[in-house]
Enzyme design. Sequence first.
Site, PDB file in Angstrom:
ATOM      1  N   THR A  98      -5.250  -7.510  -2.195  1.00  0.00           N
ATOM      2  CA  THR A  98      -6.453  -7.522  -3.020  1.00  0.00           C
ATOM      3  C   THR A  98      -6.856  -6.116  -3.431  1.00  0.00           C
ATOM      4  O   THR A  98      -7.467  -5.911  -4.474  1.00  0.00           O
ATOM      5  CB  THR A  98      -7.606  -8.212  -2.267  1.00  0.00           C
ATOM      6  OG1 THR A  98      -7.171  -9.497  -1.834  1.00  0.00           O
ATOM      7  CG2 THR A  98      -8.830  -8.383  -3.149  1.00  0.00           C
ATOM      8  N   TYR A 107       3.850  -9.655   7.459  1.00  0.00           N
ATOM      9  CA  TYR A 107       3.414 -10.573   6.399  1.00  0.00           C
ATOM     10  C   TYR A 107       4.620 -11.361   5.908  1.00  0.00           C
ATOM     11  O   TYR A 107       5.545 -10.816   5.303  1.00  0.00           O
ATOM     12  CB  TYR A 107       2.805  -9.767   5.248  1.00  0.00           C
ATOM     13  CG  TYR A 107       1.847 -10.530   4.361  1.00  0.00           C
ATOM     14  CD1 TYR A 107       1.723 -11.919   4.430  1.00  0.00           C
ATOM     15  CD2 TYR A 107       1.057  -9.864   3.437  1.00  0.00           C
ATOM     16  CE1 TYR A 107       0.832 -12.606   3.612  1.00  0.00           C
ATOM     17  CE2 TYR A 107       0.162 -10.540   2.609  1.00  0.00           C
ATOM     18  CZ  TYR A 107       0.062 -11.902   2.711  1.00  0.00           C
ATOM     19  OH  TYR A 107      -0.811 -12.578   1.887  1.00  0.00           O
ATOM     20  N   LYS A 112       1.331 -13.048   9.714  1.00  0.00           N
ATOM     21  CA  LYS A 112       0.512 -13.589   8.635  1.00  0.00           C
ATOM     22  C   LYS A 112       1.407 -14.326   7.658  1.00  0.00           C
ATOM     23  O   LYS A 112       2.404 -13.774   7.176  1.00  0.00           O
ATOM     24  CB  LYS A 112      -0.232 -12.456   7.934  1.00  0.00           C
ATOM     25  CG  LYS A 112      -1.151 -12.910   6.802  1.00  0.00           C
ATOM     26  CD  LYS A 112      -1.899 -11.730   6.190  1.00  0.00           C
ATOM     27  CE  LYS A 112      -2.832 -12.188   5.074  1.00  0.00           C
ATOM     28  NZ  LYS A 112      -3.566 -11.066   4.464  1.00  0.00           N
TER      29      LYS A 112
END
Length: 311
Positions: A45, A132, A157
């Site tokens: 983000t 991730y 994640k």
Amino acid sequence: MLDGVLFFPVTPFDAQGEVDYDRLAEHIDRGVAAGPGGVFVACGTGEFHALGLTEFGEIVRRAVEVVAGRVPVFAGAGGSLVQAKEFAVSAKANGADGILLLPPYLVTMPPAGLAEYTRQVAAVTDLPVIVYNRSNAVFDEASAVQVAQLPTVIGFKDGTGDLDNVSRIVIAVKAALADTGKEFLFFNGLPTAEITQQAYRAIGVTLYSSATFAFAPEIALAFYNSLETGNTELTEALLREFFHPLVRLRNKVPGYAVSLVKAGVTLEGIDAGPVRAPLVAPTAEHLAELERITAAGRAVIAGALASTVTA
């Protein structure tokens, strides 16, 4: 180390496209005051893909300064092996509490190579690392267990949405670490993770990243609390009136998972500026739709509070 709603700030840019560190500080301070469980700066983000190493280091430094120990601060690292190591070292030097290791770009890699990439990046710093699982960097059970056993890797994640694979990874990692006493965290990292969090909770993944928290923290917190307390009526109302419409809007243009969040921050009073290419800004029509969706989410919360008062 981490719990609650996780805050992923945007990276504000000024009219010339340079990082606006003062607006970044204001954005992070306001977000932390709302009560997240952790701050993840310069990640997806935060347009990690568009940042230079010097910019990254200053972003981390300012975030750590503003947060002032109130919650942990994690920073992104990724790209080529050399770049990932440089960003990991910078994160440590600028005071971060941990690293979210983002996927290498372009190349599709076998799980064994991904595990080795993780090992080499983790070796350059003693910071805790969350890996991730997404895009071109997908772990299988064996490689996930391998990296979970690295001393500084503390979390996994998922951004694939492959609940079959993730469920097997969760069970395999827990079994491998059972006799070690090592705490290990599992996260839902899909865009607008609230949409899928009920399903992830069912397989033992209780943590998730909330892009919504960056511009509407009260909605993100209300949803989280509805899950924690079993308030199915509020959960479903927020999904129906806010999160599902937000995802439908997000899916209209590639990259809107970042662009809409940044626009939302600006709509809420902190000018986050433009996104960097290759992302594009939302159209005027889509901005108006984002405003309507956010208002609808807040109306759901107001209605729930009114019902509580009159009950």
